[in-house]
Design a protein around this motif. Structure first.
Motif, PDB file in Angstrom:
ATOM      1  N   THR A   1      -2.112   2.600  11.090  1.00  0.00           N
ATOM      2  CA  THR A   1      -2.642   2.934   9.768  1.00  0.00           C
ATOM      3  C   THR A   1      -2.721   1.695   8.882  1.00  0.00           C
ATOM      4  O   THR A   1      -3.737   1.458   8.207  1.00  0.00           O
TER       5      THR A   1
ATOM      6  N   LEU B   1       4.711   5.969   5.032  1.00  0.00           N
ATOM      7  CA  LEU B   1       4.966   6.139   6.453  1.00  0.00           C
ATOM      8  C   LEU B   1       6.281   5.485   6.853  1.00  0.00           C
ATOM      9  O   LEU B   1       6.996   6.013   7.699  1.00  0.00           O
TER      10      LEU B   1
ATOM     11  N   TYR C   1     -13.979  16.671  -1.471  1.00  0.00           N
ATOM     12  CA  TYR C   1     -12.890  17.187  -0.648  1.00  0.00           C
ATOM     13  C   TYR C   1     -11.723  17.577  -1.546  1.00  0.00           C
ATOM     14  O   TYR C   1     -11.354  16.817  -2.442  1.00  0.00           O
TER      15      TYR C   1
ATOM     16  N   ARG D   1       0.418  10.806  -2.092  1.00  0.00           N
ATOM     17  CA  ARG D   1      -0.846  11.552  -2.124  1.00  0.00           C
ATOM     18  C   ARG D   1      -1.874  10.924  -3.079  1.00  0.00           C
ATOM     19  O   ARG D   1      -2.602  11.624  -3.771  1.00  0.00           O
TER      20      ARG D   1
ATOM     21  N   THR E   1     -10.758   5.031   2.534  1.00  0.00           N
ATOM     22  CA  THR E   1      -9.643   5.903   2.165  1.00  0.00           C
ATOM     23  C   THR E   1      -9.657   7.116   3.088  1.00  0.00           C
ATOM     24  O   THR E   1     -10.712   7.631   3.430  1.00  0.00           O
ATOM     25  N   PRO E   2      -8.457   7.559   3.519  1.00  0.00           N
ATOM     26  CA  PRO E   2      -8.430   8.766   4.338  1.00  0.00           C
ATOM     27  C   PRO E   2      -8.812   9.974   3.485  1.00  0.00           C
ATOM     28  O   PRO E   2      -8.535   9.993   2.286  1.00  0.00           O
ATOM     29  N   THR E   3      -9.475  10.937   4.098  1.00  0.00           N
ATOM     30  CA  THR E   3      -9.977  12.090   3.344  1.00  0.00           C
ATOM     31  C   THR E   3      -8.833  12.982   2.875  1.00  0.00           C
ATOM     32  O   THR E   3      -8.830  13.460   1.759  1.00  0.00           O
TER      33      THR E   3
ATOM     34  N   ILE F   1      -5.030  12.565  -3.330  1.00  0.00           N
ATOM     35  CA  ILE F   1      -5.353  12.343  -1.921  1.00  0.00           C
ATOM     36  C   ILE F   1      -5.679  10.888  -1.583  1.00  0.00           C
ATOM     37  O   ILE F   1      -4.965  10.265  -0.820  1.00  0.00           O
ATOM     38  N   ALA F   2      -6.747  10.327  -2.147  1.00  0.00           N
ATOM     39  CA  ALA F   2      -7.232   9.038  -1.652  1.00  0.00           C
ATOM     40  C   ALA F   2      -6.576   7.866  -2.365  1.00  0.00           C
ATOM     41  O   ALA F   2      -6.092   7.983  -3.486  1.00  0.00           O
ATOM     42  N   ILE F   3      -6.559   6.731  -1.712  1.00  0.00           N
ATOM     43  CA  ILE F   3      -5.878   5.546  -2.196  1.00  0.00           C
ATOM     44  C   ILE F   3      -6.842   4.377  -2.074  1.00  0.00           C
ATOM     45  O   ILE F   3      -7.496   4.195  -1.063  1.00  0.00           O
ATOM     46  N   GLU F   4      -6.942   3.551  -3.120  1.00  0.00           N
ATOM     47  CA  GLU F   4      -7.978   2.512  -3.090  1.00  0.00           C
ATOM     48  C   GLU F   4      -7.495   1.086  -3.330  1.00  0.00           C
ATOM     49  O   GLU F   4      -8.271   0.155  -3.237  1.00  0.00           O
ATOM     50  N   ARG F   5      -6.214   0.918  -3.667  1.00  0.00           N
ATOM     51  CA  ARG F   5      -5.685  -0.437  -3.894  1.00  0.00           C
ATOM     52  C   ARG F   5      -4.170  -0.376  -3.730  1.00  0.00           C
ATOM     53  O   ARG F   5      -3.574   0.701  -3.802  1.00  0.00           O
TER      54      ARG F   5
ATOM     55  N   TRP G   1       0.851  -1.190   0.000  1.00  0.00           N
ATOM     56  CA  TRP G   1       0.000   0.000   0.000  1.00  0.00           C
ATOM     57  C   TRP G   1       0.882   1.234   0.000  1.00  0.00           C
ATOM     58  O   TRP G   1       1.887   1.288   0.721  1.00  0.00           O
TER      59      TRP G   1
ATOM     60  N   ALA H   1       0.326   4.042   1.364  1.00  0.00           N
ATOM     61  CA  ALA H   1       0.371   4.681   2.686  1.00  0.00           C
ATOM     62  C   ALA H   1       1.431   4.027   3.570  1.00  0.00           C
ATOM     63  O   ALA H   1       2.141   4.704   4.315  1.00  0.00           O
TER      64      ALA H   1
ATOM     65  N   ARG I   1       6.645  15.360  12.015  1.00  0.00           N
ATOM     66  CA  ARG I   1       7.307  14.931  10.791  1.00  0.00           C
ATOM     67  C   ARG I   1       8.435  15.898  10.496  1.00  0.00           C
ATOM     68  O   ARG I   1       8.201  17.019  10.053  1.00  0.00           O
TER      69      ARG I   1
ATOM     70  N   PRO J   1     -10.381  -1.919   1.019  1.00  0.00           N
ATOM     71  CA  PRO J   1     -10.068  -0.882   0.031  1.00  0.00           C
ATOM     72  C   PRO J   1     -11.110   0.222  -0.047  1.00  0.00           C
ATOM     73  O   PRO J   1     -10.815   1.313  -0.507  1.00  0.00           O
TER      74      PRO J   1
ATOM     75  N   GLY K   1      -4.484  13.348   2.863  1.00  0.00           N
ATOM     76  CA  GLY K   1      -3.168  12.805   3.178  1.00  0.00           C
ATOM     77  C   GLY K   1      -3.184  11.301   3.276  1.00  0.00           C
ATOM     78  O   GLY K   1      -4.092  10.634   2.790  1.00  0.00           O
ATOM     79  N   THR K   2      -2.145  10.729   3.921  1.00  0.00           N
ATOM     80  CA  THR K   2      -2.001   9.277   3.960  1.00  0.00           C
ATOM     81  C   THR K   2      -2.136   8.728   5.367  1.00  0.00           C
ATOM     82  O   THR K   2      -2.072   7.534   5.562  1.00  0.00           O
ATOM     83  N   ARG K   3      -2.285   9.598   6.351  1.00  0.00           N
ATOM     84  CA  ARG K   3      -2.452   9.123   7.710  1.00  0.00           C
ATOM     85  C   ARG K   3      -3.894   8.757   7.932  1.00  0.00           C
ATOM     86  O   ARG K   3      -4.750   9.631   8.056  1.00  0.00           O
TER      87      ARG K   3
ATOM     88  N   LYS L   1      -6.264   0.082   7.533  1.00  0.00           N
ATOM     89  CA  LYS L   1      -6.569  -0.097   6.104  1.00  0.00           C
ATOM     90  C   LYS L   1      -6.893  -1.559   5.798  1.00  0.00           C
ATOM     91  O   LYS L   1      -7.810  -1.857   5.037  1.00  0.00           O
TER      92      LYS L   1
END
Lengths: 397, 397
Positions: free
Chosen positions: B201, A194, B45, A226, B213-215, A239-243, A188, A190, A219, B210, B217-219, B205
């Motif tokens: 995180t 991190l 967003y 992103r 998704t965070p609104t 912004i969002a991540i789905e897979r 992933w 994310a 940080r 899947p 960023g990645t946190r 997830k």
């Protein structure tokens, strides 16, 4: 020891520069409510909330702060430049803070003065703050919006500021290097982001020592995607991540670091696995556009010239409709700030300006291609501050 | 499947509620420029930058968006509610966006209308944006500041919103649990925070799948200290960190998670090693003050009542001068939002309001003591949403 913050002397010089401008405009004082601007003028950084806070810079004499009690100890800890600290317990309080702001300015003798400000309402007004404008509470004073003074000062960076931005680029480079190393199909974005951020932050702190502290949050440096993974790389600020990341993905990254409040910007287009011919073609056009923009970045040229240079390449390649934003923006205390490298911006480039150069092309449903580098305009051209490899081979996972 | 976002139906209901208010106030439409408010009304967003963006909600008919081209694809991806999308390439552009905003509103037939708005200037104006106010470009229209409509709607949460806040609390709890486990003398707070954040995180997830998704960023969720380590625990919002954690430290933590844009707040005072008698005494007063505030949180009581209940305990213990802020704030789409649990706030508590309860005591040079919990006001009292242990034994490292 590397420079990690702006010197007290430079803050004093900033105050003097502002005062010269106050004299020219016949302003008796300057009232700052914006958190970043308060930091720029004094070295005091705070989390801006619903609680109004302001710094008053008189035409001469000591600087004075008015804000929530919560911030008084920080302020003393972070700067010696502000001699007078006035506080209220909290917002909204039994007396509204704006009434206390009016009393504070009256007590200082400004009830009938002409005061420059970044905000005539007297409060930043975020998070649901409400209150009457300060002008209503100081009917005989004249508040004049004059934040162009601050923006003009921030537009070209001093040698100290440039040092902080160069130091920032080093740690953005490390975070990005780790991000690339940790990227692989099945992970992933994310998690990769991190992990790279955590490791780079730990190394950065251990390298620079306890005197280094990040200005906001924990940080120190960071790298991530992103959400610009696979076909979503075609959506900048996605912004969002789905897979998870997979073979064949185009990835658009971002990395940076906070040094004394200053930032740099490093972004790269990476390909997971051997690039296809189609990917190569888009990548090359993007690179050529970035090269053209970099060549155009020099004193005397306009911001528009740089944007037009990049667009010329993209349009010639037949990708005019794939442009989604201009070529770059200023960078310093904020991630985006003037000058804007935009076809409609006639501002002339001057030594000391710091900008991102990041023309992008985005084919919706397929992929996006963008590198971003941070550059300083110098006396005879420009200096590339970020130095991460830009070529496709180096950026293939 | 757990609820992870607000339903389309609820967005439609929000639009209808807003429209009822427009009718009452004889407004023809509502123009929203604030990024959070655009999200609240539409589910779209975006990262707010210097590029102005706005959502127009007409008294009836389809919603219309005007903003940078960069955001058009996101918008279509995130919401079906906005039927008309108008864009400009970038800011400042060859034509200033505010001129295009005026044309957009005129083309829609609002050149001579009475339009409610959260911002009469027509643009959020961050990051160095400059431009004339929209009112200047629409001289025959009347723009009326009316963002109190949105704040009033956001003040009490719907069942869907409460579900998201409850889900958020779970993941804040996990992040905090890992934070506590990883805390030990000799470690840097930033390292502990990023390790806990990264692991929580990844788990969050993998658990939610899947579709989560965070609104921004990645946190997805996070936990940390914000610099509140050792004697710096006495500075709320302390931010910076200068040495590793050590035996005897008082730590003030913070954890939360983003679920569909909604947040929760969980903060704990932890002690590294066996607590001293002095630490115990402060801790107990803080706990008693929090208990008193929680007991006072019920419909019909005022926000001031809750703050006064906490202060009564702290003052009785002789620590009046150690108070640095009020007892709590509303929470939802933003980390801080109305209602304010403040001695000067007469607003009456209503079922559906969500607040933090976090009275703190801060002895400068020694330590600070604060827990924060998220609570929902219910028909007959309140519901504690965060459920991490509050007692000293559980919080001793």
């Amino acid at each position: 020891m590397p420079r990690l913050s702006i010197s007290v002397n430079e803050y004093r010089n900033r105050v003097e520069r502002l005062r010269e401008e106050l004299k020219k405009r016949e302003l008796d004082a300057f009232l700052i409510t914006n958190g970043v601007s308060i930091f720029y003028m004094s070295g005091f950084y705070h989390m801006v909330t619903e609680r109004p806070a302001a710094l008053l810079i008189p035409g001469d004499g000591d600087l004075s702060f008015m804000g929530p009690l919560l911030e008084a100890d920080h302020l003393k800890h972070q700067t010696q430049l502000v001699k007078h600290i006035h506080t209220y317990l909290d917002y909204p309080g039994t007396t509204h803070p704006i009434d206390l702001f009016a009393k504070w300015l009256s007590d200082l003798g400004y009830a009938k003065s002409k005061i420059g400000t970044d905000n005539t309402s007297g409060a930043s007004a975020t998070m649901g703050y409400t209150g009457p404008p300060l002008t209503e509470k100081l009917p005989e004073a004249k508040l004049v919006k004059a934040d162009d003074i601050l923006w003009e000062m921030r537009l070209t960076k001093s040698p100290e500021e440039l040092d902080l931005i160069r130091e920032s680029a080093k740690w953005g480079n490390l975070a990005h290097q780790l991000l690339q190393e940790y990227t692989s199909p099945g992970r992933w974005d994310a998690d990769v982001a991190l992990e790279a951020t955590m490791e780079a932050t730990a190394i950065m702190k251990k390298t620079l020592g306890p005197q280094y502290t990040p200005t906001a949050g924990t940080r120190c440096c960071s790298a991530g995607f992103r959400g610009q993974v696979g076909s979503k790389s075609a959506m900048p600020h996605s912004i969002a991540i789905e897979r998870p990341i997979k073979q064949g993905d185009v990835l658009v990254t971002g990395a940076g670091a906070d040094v004394g409040g200053y930032n740099s910007e490093l972004e790269r287009t990476m390909i997971v696995g051997p690039p296809t011919d189609r990917q190569k073609q888009y990548f090359e056009v993007m690179m050529e556009a970035q090269d053209a923009a970099i060549s155009a970045l020099k004193p005397g040229a306009s911001c528009a010239d740089v944007d037009i240079a990049a667009n010329k390449i993209i349009h010639k390649a037949g990708h005019k409709e794939l442009v989604r934003h201009h070529t770059g923006h200023g960078i310093g205390l904020q991630g985006h700030e003037p000058p804007w490298l935009d076809q409609g911006n006639p501002v002339l480039l001057k030594p000391g300006m710091v900008v991102s150069i990041e023309p992008g092309i985005y084919r919706l449903g397929y992929a996006g291609f963008r590198h971003s580098d941070t550059l300083i305009v110098t006396a005879d051209g420009n200096e590339l501050v970020t130095y991460y490899p830009r070529d496709l081979e180096s950026l293939t996972i």
